[in-house]
Design an enzyme around this catalytic site. Structure first.
Site, PDB file in Angstrom:
ATOM      1  CB  SER A   1       3.182  -0.807   6.513  1.00  0.00           C
ATOM      2  OG  SER A   1       2.424  -1.763   5.805  1.00  0.00           O
TER       3      SER A   1
ATOM      4  CG  ASP B   1       0.993  -5.701   7.423  1.00  0.00           C
ATOM      5  OD1 ASP B   1       1.241  -5.498   6.116  1.00  0.00           O
ATOM      6  OD2 ASP B   1       0.277  -4.803   8.222  1.00  0.00           O
TER       7      ASP B   1
ATOM      8  CG  ASP C   1       3.694  -4.855   3.429  1.00  0.00           C
ATOM      9  OD1 ASP C   1       3.817  -6.008   3.581  1.00  0.00           O
ATOM     10  OD2 ASP C   1       2.820  -4.010   3.963  1.00  0.00           O
TER      11      ASP C   1
ATOM     12  CG  ASP D   1       4.532  -4.572   8.140  1.00  0.00           C
ATOM     13  OD1 ASP D   1       4.104  -4.401   6.846  1.00  0.00           O
ATOM     14  OD2 ASP D   1       3.786  -4.228   8.880  1.00  0.00           O
TER      15      ASP D   1
END
Length: 458
Positions: free
Chosen positions: A109, A252, A248, A250
């Protein structure tokens, strides 16, 4: 032993904490647990192997970890569809879209490039509950329950060729309004959004300027993205754009900046979306789910607009639990994890960004005008370290100090003391009508916690 799974999968320093061997073992253990249900049994009875979607963000260690995960799954009789570099919410969507039995996302992440992580999704693209993660960990520790098929029963590893296209079409299909005429700066954090977000915003009609979209495996989240918004604010001002959207690593989560470079956080984003959805009659039960750390201004804004708010524990999985329990449509966190359950089973930063800009296009308002629905109360968070956090709830002196602070604040602020779940620390959060009051009360409470709960040197 400490629990291997944390709040969002298994994370650690790649090739030290998170090794190829651990990735292989986790994949093999997950195959045991996640293919033990009725659906997988029916698939096997039909002569078909279970199927898993595997994806990653662009950090360099994801290459060897993905290979290890795919090997562990295939050796356990699971067919692997390798989706390559795509956002975490894209992986969750694809699991549901093709009816895969489960999926694996390799990402850390917003963490720096040397870290990585492994996150599992169940059938339907939902995150695993704690008890299922515990079962995977138990199988991994035991090491004697693994699946060892031979010949034609071993799994195959294939490329998921149209994974990104399926996700793009899905995102575009969620939009209530096109984005024509709006200039958007996108910060893709040199992460998984780099290949998808610019395309989707452009296809939706926006004029797009892109930064942070040149991942090299080592630069993910490095001074860019939702944890470093200065570059985005500068780019919005430099290009005279209407809005900036930051993801960010990833993708999400989503944070934003308005055309003057001011940050619009996850609470303000939820306020904008909740009011819009309520006006359009699509906010289920006129209720929003947010965590206990969300700003008091969000609760007041919702009340002023006739919208209820349910508070969950901190963590997007707990937000999702409340959404599922009550059949609700919108929830999220101040950090920018926003879940729109009609379209996603997890936080989706690209989806969130699209809907923010769509609301600008629908109403003709600037982002600052939309965000003004919520007054942000000054907030301070003080971490008190080296204390017995387990003793917090039973300390009468601390409890009285909290009551005194709450009496002083009245309805113009609030106090929250929260023990860390992983280390000897208590988080003291105070919101007030002005920053000096918040600072004064927070540090006073922190001093009380320190004096009452300080651990003695061993």
């Amino acid at each position: 032993m400490a629990r291997l799974f944390g709040t969002d999968g298994v994370r650690g320093l790649a090739n030290r904490d998170l090794t190829a061997g651990l990735a292989l073992g986790l994949a093999q253990a997950s195959a045991v647990v996640l293919t033990s249900g009725r659906r997988a049994e029916e698939r096997r009875a039909q002569g078909r192997r279970p199927v898993a979607v595997v994806a990653r963000d662009p950090r360099i260690s994801g290459e060897f970890i993905t290979s290890a995960v795919a090997a562990g799954l295939a050796s356990s009789g699971v067919d692997v569809l390798d989706a390559g570099v795509i956002p975490t919410p894209a992986a969750a969507f694809l699991i549901a879209d093709i009816g895969a039995d489960f999926g694996v996302m390799i990402s850390a992440s917003h963490n720096p490039a040397p870290d990585n992580g492994i996150k599992f999704f169940n059938f339907g693209g939902t995150k695993l509950p704690d008890d299922v993660e515990d079962r995977i960990e138990a199988v991994l520790d035991a090491g004697d329950q693994l699946l060892t098929p031979i010949a034609g029963d071993v799994g195959r590893i294939r490329r998921f060729a149209d994974a990104e296209d399926r996700y793009v079409v899905h995102l575009l299909g969620t939009l209530p309004h096109r984005l024509d005429g709006i200039h958007v700066v996108l910060d893709c954090a040199h992460g998984a959004a780099a290949g998808v977000s610019p395309q989707v915003f452009t296809d939706a009609g926006a004029r797009v300027t892109v930064i942070g979209a040149d991942p090299d495996g080592l630069n993910i989240n490095d001074g860019v993205g939702s944890t470093h918004l200065d570059n985005l604010a500068r780019a919005v001002l430099e290009h005279g754009a209407d809005v900036g959207i930051a993801h960010d690593g990833d993708a999400d989560r989503c944070l934003a900046v308005d055309r003057d470079g001011n940050i619009v956080d996850g609470d303000q984003i939820m306020a904008i979306l909740a009011v819009s959805m309520a006006e359009r009659g699509v906010l289920k039960d006129r209720t929003l789910v947010a965590t206990v750390m969300s700003n008091l201004g969000l609760k007041k804004a919702m009340a002023a607009n006739g919208i209820n708010m349910i508070e969950s524990k901190v963590g997007d999985r707990y937000v999702l639990e409340e959404l599922d329990a009550h059949g609700l449509s919108l929830g999220g966190e101040q950090s920018g994890h926003v879940i729109m359950t009609k379209f996603a089973t997890t936080g989706d930063g690209i989806l969130t960004g699209l809907h923010i800009v769509a609301e600008m296009a629908r109403t003709g308002k600037t982002l600052a005008e939309l965000a003004s629905v919520m007054k942000v109360f000054p907030q301070i968070l003080v971490n008190v370290r080296g204390v017995d956090h387990h003793a917090l709830d039973g300390d009468v002196v601390i409890a009285q100090a909290v009551r005194d602070a709450e009496t002083e604040l009245g309805d113009t602020g609030r106090v929250l003391l929260r023990p860390s779940g992983t280390e000897p620390m208590v988080r003291v959060m105070v919101e007030a009508a002005d920053q000096p009051t918040a600072d004064r009360l927070a540090h006073a409470l922190a001093d009380v916690v320190q004096s009452r709960l300080a651990l003695q040197p061993s």
